[in-house]
Motif scaffolding. Structure first.
Motif: not given
Ligand SMILES: Cc1cc2nc3c(=O)[nH]c(=O)nc-3n(C[C@H](O)[C@H](O)[C@H](O)COP(=O)(O)OP(=O)(O)OC[C@H]3O[C@@H](n4cnc5c(N)ncnc54)[C@H](O)[C@@H]3O)c2cc1C
Length: 382
Positions: A254-255, A261-264, A268-270, A274-279
């Protein structure tokens, strides 16, 4: 003082782009990690080149952009200890990490009654890896022409594979669960046009699903949910992908907006992983080459910014393009054309549809409208 160590996991579109960006900046040390025993390769050539026997696997190879390149699958990341555990038992320490391990094909039909034997016989397969492509190539080579091929799926890879096999002279049927296949990736208007192209050129079974597989010595059969029986030499399952990454992220990462990356921390994820959250776009994921490469470069620039070594690239907003040839027509898109957006038809001939969220253009897709679609890229997310 030793340089900041960056480990990039995955040497495909996103990982190679990230490594290239970091190497160009000359401010950190980069180690690129790929899968064990496998040269990285350009996945887009799997169905159009290798499966048709038009190119060899060697011709699809990607040269890793840097040394050291480690071909040793990452099994687990210890986020707290900043260490990657590899297949061989070796470990790699890092200061920052980019996860770009891509995706794996969905396998719903392999669970159907009778499917296992068909998989074992090479007559029910995915078409995602070089290995899959070689299996398809070899089966087509030993089957009298035209081979009968059923493609299960609705997205771009299914459409493109149906088209290239049809143009290679094979007898193709496309089977999709919905009445308008590809709607979630392309929107309703373009998906309808693509569905018409399929109907004109090949045999279609839309709004149908297989309920059983009947494997035979020299063929494979499908029983559909309305009782229809269809026979073929080969069934290709192309029903999309799911993200894949080492532990602790087996289902993808989750990025956030800048690809952290959430919680790490410092990870970074790409790309397809990558599952994009928010916005504005909500929760989304894009799995095509251009966008994966753009995300890889963006993750690297965010990393450099976090270290005080580069400018802030800002949030990642998808603008990259994809293109596919379908029965001689060119299907092109830029940005995000997924579900949740409102469609606005800008032109019917050539077809050009802009996708909007809260009044802002976030994607554009069209048929035989390459230049018109490209012109939308800089206007997206404005
Ligand atoms: C048949 C086919 C045709 C396609 N055609 C097109 C096209 O024409 N145009 C287009 O835009 N897109 C196309 N795509 C989609 C495109 O290939 C993907 O979206 C793109 O490759 C995603 O890039 P990525 O870097 O996220 O993943 P990948 O390119 O798949 O790279 C991920 C890499 O990570 C490696 N890896 C995985 N797990 C590990 C691990 N644990 N440790 C180390 N390494 C690991 C993998 O071996 C792989 O090399 C196609 C896809 C398929 C399957």
């Amino acid at each position: 003082m030793s340089a900041h160590q960056v480990v990039v996991l995955g040497a495909g579109a996103a990982g190679a782009a990230a490594a290239r960006e970091l190497i160009t900046a000359r401010a950190v040390d980069v180690t690129l990690v790929g899968a064990s025993g496998r040269e990285p390769y350009n996945r887009t050539l799997v169905n159009k080149g290798v499966a048709l026997g038009l190119i060899t696997p060697e011709q699809a190879a990607l040269t890793p952009p840097n040394e050291p390149f480690v071909a040793d699958t990452a099994r687990r990341v210890d986020v707290a200890a900043r260490r990657v555990h590899l297949d061989s038992g070796a470990t790699l320490g890092f200061d920052s990490l980019i996860v770009a391990t891509g995706s794996t094909p969905r396998r719903v039909h392999a669970e159907l009654r009778g499917a296992r034997d068909a998989v074992r016989a090479g007559r029910l397969t995915t078409l995602h890896s070089l290995r899959d492509a070689l299996g398809v190539r070899d089966l087509l080579a030993r089957t009298p022409r035209p081979a009968r091929v059923i493609i299960l799926g609705a997205g771009l890879v299914a459409a493109e594979t149906a088209s290239v096999l049809h143009q290679a002279g094979h007898d193709i049927a496309l089977l999709a669960r919905t009445t308008t296949p590809g709607r979630t990736a392309l929107g309703d208007l373009v998906a309808r046009r693509v569905a018409d192209l399929h109907r004109t050129h090949i045999c279609t079974y839309f709004a149908r699903q297989p309920v059983a597989v009947t494997p035979g010595e020299a063929h494979v059969g499908l029983v559909l949910d309305d009782g229809t029986r269809v026979e073929a030499d080969l069934v290709i399952e192309a029903i999309g992908t799911t993200p894949v990454a080492p532990q602790p992220w087996p289902n993808g990462v989750d990025v956030g907006a800048r690809l952290h990356i959430a919680g790490a921390p410092r990870a970074y994820g790409a790309g397809g992983v990558a599952i994009h959250r928010g916005g504005l776009l909500g929760s989304w994921r894009i799995d095509h080459w251009g966008d994966a490469a753009a995300q890889g470069g963006h993750a690297a620039r965010t990393l450099l910014y976090d270290l005080g070594l580069g400018a802030d690239p800002g949030p990642y907003l998808p603008r990259a393009n994809f293109a596919a040839r379908v029965y001689g027509r060119t299907l092109t898109g830029v940005g995000h054309n997924g579900s949740g957006a409102r469609e606005r038809c800008v032109s019917t001939d050539p077809l050009l549809v802009v996708h909007e969220v809260e009044g802002r253009a976030v994607g554009a897709v069209g048929i035989d409208a390459v230049r018109l679609v490209q012109e939308w890229a800089p206007r997206l997310h404005a």
